[in-house]
Scaffold this motif. Structure first.
Motif, mmCIF file in Angstrom:
data_model
loop_
_atom_site.group_PDB
_atom_site.id
_atom_site.type_symbol
_atom_site.label_atom_id
_atom_site.label_comp_id
_atom_site.label_asym_id
_atom_site.label_seq_id
_atom_site.Cartn_x
_atom_site.Cartn_y
_atom_site.Cartn_z
ATOM 1 N N ALA A 1 154.074 59.031 115.854
ATOM 2 C CA ALA A 1 153.720 58.287 114.637
ATOM 3 C C ALA A 1 152.398 58.787 114.048
ATOM 4 O O ALA A 1 152.077 58.487 112.912
ATOM 5 C CB ALA A 1 153.621 56.793 114.937
ATOM 6 N N CYS A 2 151.648 59.560 114.846
ATOM 7 C CA CYS A 2 150.373 60.113 114.392
ATOM 8 C C CYS A 2 150.598 61.531 113.894
ATOM 9 O O CYS A 2 151.084 62.386 114.616
ATOM 10 C CB CYS A 2 149.364 60.108 115.529
ATOM 11 S SG CYS A 2 147.799 60.867 115.062
ATOM 12 N N ARG A 3 150.194 61.769 112.657
ATOM 13 C CA ARG A 3 150.380 63.094 112.050
ATOM 14 C C ARG A 3 149.117 63.947 112.095
ATOM 15 O O ARG A 3 149.200 65.169 112.049
ATOM 16 C CB ARG A 3 150.857 62.928 110.617
ATOM 17 C CG ARG A 3 152.218 62.247 110.534
ATOM 18 C CD ARG A 3 152.659 62.071 109.093
ATOM 19 N NE ARG A 3 151.892 61.022 108.455
ATOM 20 C CZ ARG A 3 152.402 59.865 108.026
ATOM 21 N NH1 ARG A 3 153.687 59.620 108.187
ATOM 22 N NH2 ARG A 3 151.654 58.971 107.445
ATOM 23 N N ALA A 4 147.940 63.303 112.136
ATOM 24 C CA ALA A 4 146.671 64.049 112.179
ATOM 25 C C ALA A 4 145.591 63.106 112.691
ATOM 26 O O ALA A 4 145.746 61.882 112.656
ATOM 27 C CB ALA A 4 146.303 64.564 110.789
ATOM 28 N N ARG A 5 144.494 63.707 113.180
ATOM 29 C CA ARG A 5 143.391 62.902 113.685
ATOM 30 C C ARG A 5 142.095 63.687 113.581
ATOM 31 O O ARG A 5 142.094 64.910 113.443
ATOM 32 C CB ARG A 5 143.629 62.499 115.125
ATOM 33 C CG ARG A 5 143.513 63.670 116.089
ATOM 34 C CD ARG A 5 143.798 63.262 117.498
ATOM 35 N NE ARG A 5 143.398 64.299 118.440
ATOM 36 C CZ ARG A 5 143.636 64.259 119.715
ATOM 37 N NH1 ARG A 5 144.278 63.226 120.234
ATOM 38 N NH2 ARG A 5 143.252 65.219 120.503
ATOM 39 N N ASP B 1 145.887 59.588 110.967
ATOM 40 C CA ASP B 1 146.910 59.536 109.921
ATOM 41 C C ASP B 1 148.176 59.033 110.607
ATOM 42 O O ASP B 1 148.866 59.775 111.300
ATOM 43 C CB ASP B 1 147.118 60.932 109.327
ATOM 44 C CG ASP B 1 148.248 60.990 108.309
ATOM 45 O OD1 ASP B 1 148.799 59.930 107.947
ATOM 46 O OD2 ASP B 1 148.586 62.109 107.894
ATOM 47 N N VAL B 2 148.430 57.735 110.433
ATOM 48 C CA VAL B 2 149.511 57.065 111.144
ATOM 49 C C VAL B 2 150.604 56.664 110.150
ATOM 50 O O VAL B 2 150.316 56.260 109.018
ATOM 51 C CB VAL B 2 148.966 55.819 111.879
ATOM 52 C CG1 VAL B 2 150.078 55.016 112.519
ATOM 53 C CG2 VAL B 2 147.955 56.235 112.926
ATOM 54 N N ASP B 3 151.823 56.744 110.583
ATOM 55 C CA ASP B 3 152.981 56.322 109.802
ATOM 56 C C ASP B 3 152.747 54.900 109.277
ATOM 57 O O ASP B 3 152.533 53.967 110.054
ATOM 58 C CB ASP B 3 154.211 56.367 110.709
ATOM 59 C CG ASP B 3 155.499 56.010 109.999
ATOM 60 O OD1 ASP B 3 155.473 55.324 108.952
ATOM 61 O OD2 ASP B 3 156.560 56.404 110.508
ATOM 62 N N ASP B 4 152.761 54.737 107.969
ATOM 63 C CA ASP B 4 152.478 53.432 107.350
ATOM 64 C C ASP B 4 153.426 52.334 107.815
ATOM 65 O O ASP B 4 153.032 51.171 107.888
ATOM 66 C CB ASP B 4 152.542 53.535 105.824
ATOM 67 C CG ASP B 4 151.367 54.307 105.245
ATOM 68 O OD1 ASP B 4 150.241 54.159 105.758
ATOM 69 O OD2 ASP B 4 151.586 55.075 104.290
ATOM 70 N N THR B 5 154.659 52.687 108.141
ATOM 71 C CA THR B 5 155.619 51.659 108.554
ATOM 72 C C THR B 5 155.313 51.100 109.936
ATOM 73 O O THR B 5 155.838 50.060 110.311
ATOM 74 C CB THR B 5 157.072 52.202 108.544
ATOM 75 O OG1 THR B 5 157.178 53.260 109.508
ATOM 76 C CG2 THR B 5 157.455 52.702 107.166
ATOM 77 N N ARG B 6 154.432 51.777 110.684
ATOM 78 C CA ARG B 6 154.125 51.330 112.045
ATOM 79 C C ARG B 6 152.641 51.003 112.256
ATOM 80 O O ARG B 6 152.226 50.725 113.367
ATOM 81 C CB ARG B 6 154.561 52.410 113.045
ATOM 82 C CG ARG B 6 156.070 52.668 112.964
ATOM 83 C CD ARG B 6 156.594 53.449 114.126
ATOM 84 N NE ARG B 6 156.229 52.852 115.395
ATOM 85 C CZ ARG B 6 156.049 53.566 116.500
ATOM 86 N NH1 ARG B 6 156.169 54.876 116.498
ATOM 87 N NH2 ARG B 6 155.720 52.962 117.638
ATOM 88 N N ILE B 7 151.849 51.045 111.183
ATOM 89 C CA ILE B 7 150.405 50.916 111.362
ATOM 90 C C ILE B 7 149.996 49.559 111.945
ATOM 91 O O ILE B 7 149.098 49.495 112.781
ATOM 92 C CB ILE B 7 149.620 51.235 110.067
ATOM 93 C CG1 ILE B 7 148.138 51.393 110.416
ATOM 94 C CG2 ILE B 7 149.856 50.183 109.010
ATOM 95 C CD1 ILE B 7 147.328 52.093 109.375
#
Length: 164
Positions: A141-145, A79-85
């Motif tokens: 930038a990663c919220r979950a994995r 789950d990565v920040d969309d602005t930095r994917i």
């Protein structure tokens, strides 16, 4: 050749000749050309036209990971920040142990993951260590994995059409 035209006989024969994969020889286009009775340049041109028109999506190698010793295969999901994917996906995809990396839409609320990266290794502990390396690269930038380990070998096949 008109790229929007329907496939002709040579295109059909070329697809049939390659649907199980390219010949495993040093010069596969030459081998196909000899089989089809045309030049290697024409084989390349026709495959290129089919790629450009979308009649085929790609030409690629698909290794048998188990045969080369990679028996632990984990699809890491992030789950990565969309602005930095785009930036982060590019960085993850450059890691030597990541065989493919891509963005997918989230399926909220159950599936928050938008970045996928396949990791192969000889054992699960190595896969998990490599996933920790990805986590360090992604940082805040990663919220979950999570990681999904393969439990079966699935046969991958491309386009199949009947022969003559």
């Amino acid at each position: 050749m008109n790229e929007s035209a329907a496939p002709d006989d040579l295109d059909r024969r070329l697809v049939i000749a390659t649907q199980a994969g390219l010949p495993l020889v040093p010069r596969p286009y030459d081998a196909l050309a000899a089989q089809l009775g045309v030049s290697a340049e024409l084989v390349k041109q026709r495959l290129g036209a089919m790629l450009d028109s979308g009649r085929i999506r790609r030409i690629g190698a698909v290794p048998n990971h188990y045969a080369i010793g990679y028996t632990a295969n984990g699809m890491s999901v992030w789950d990565v920040d969309d602005t930095r994917i785009a930036e982060l996906g590019e960085a993850v995809g450059q890691l030597e142990f990541v065989t493919h990396c891509y963005e997918r839409p989230r399926a909220l609320p159950d599936w928050p993951y938008n970045l996928f990266a396949m990791v192969h290794a000889g054992d699960r502990s190595t896969v998990l260590a490599r996933i920790d390396e990805i986590a360090a690269l992604l940082g805040p930038a990663c919220r979950a994995r999570d990681v999904l380990f393969s439990t079966a070998i699935l046969k991958k096949t491309g386009l199949r059409i009947g022969g003559d």
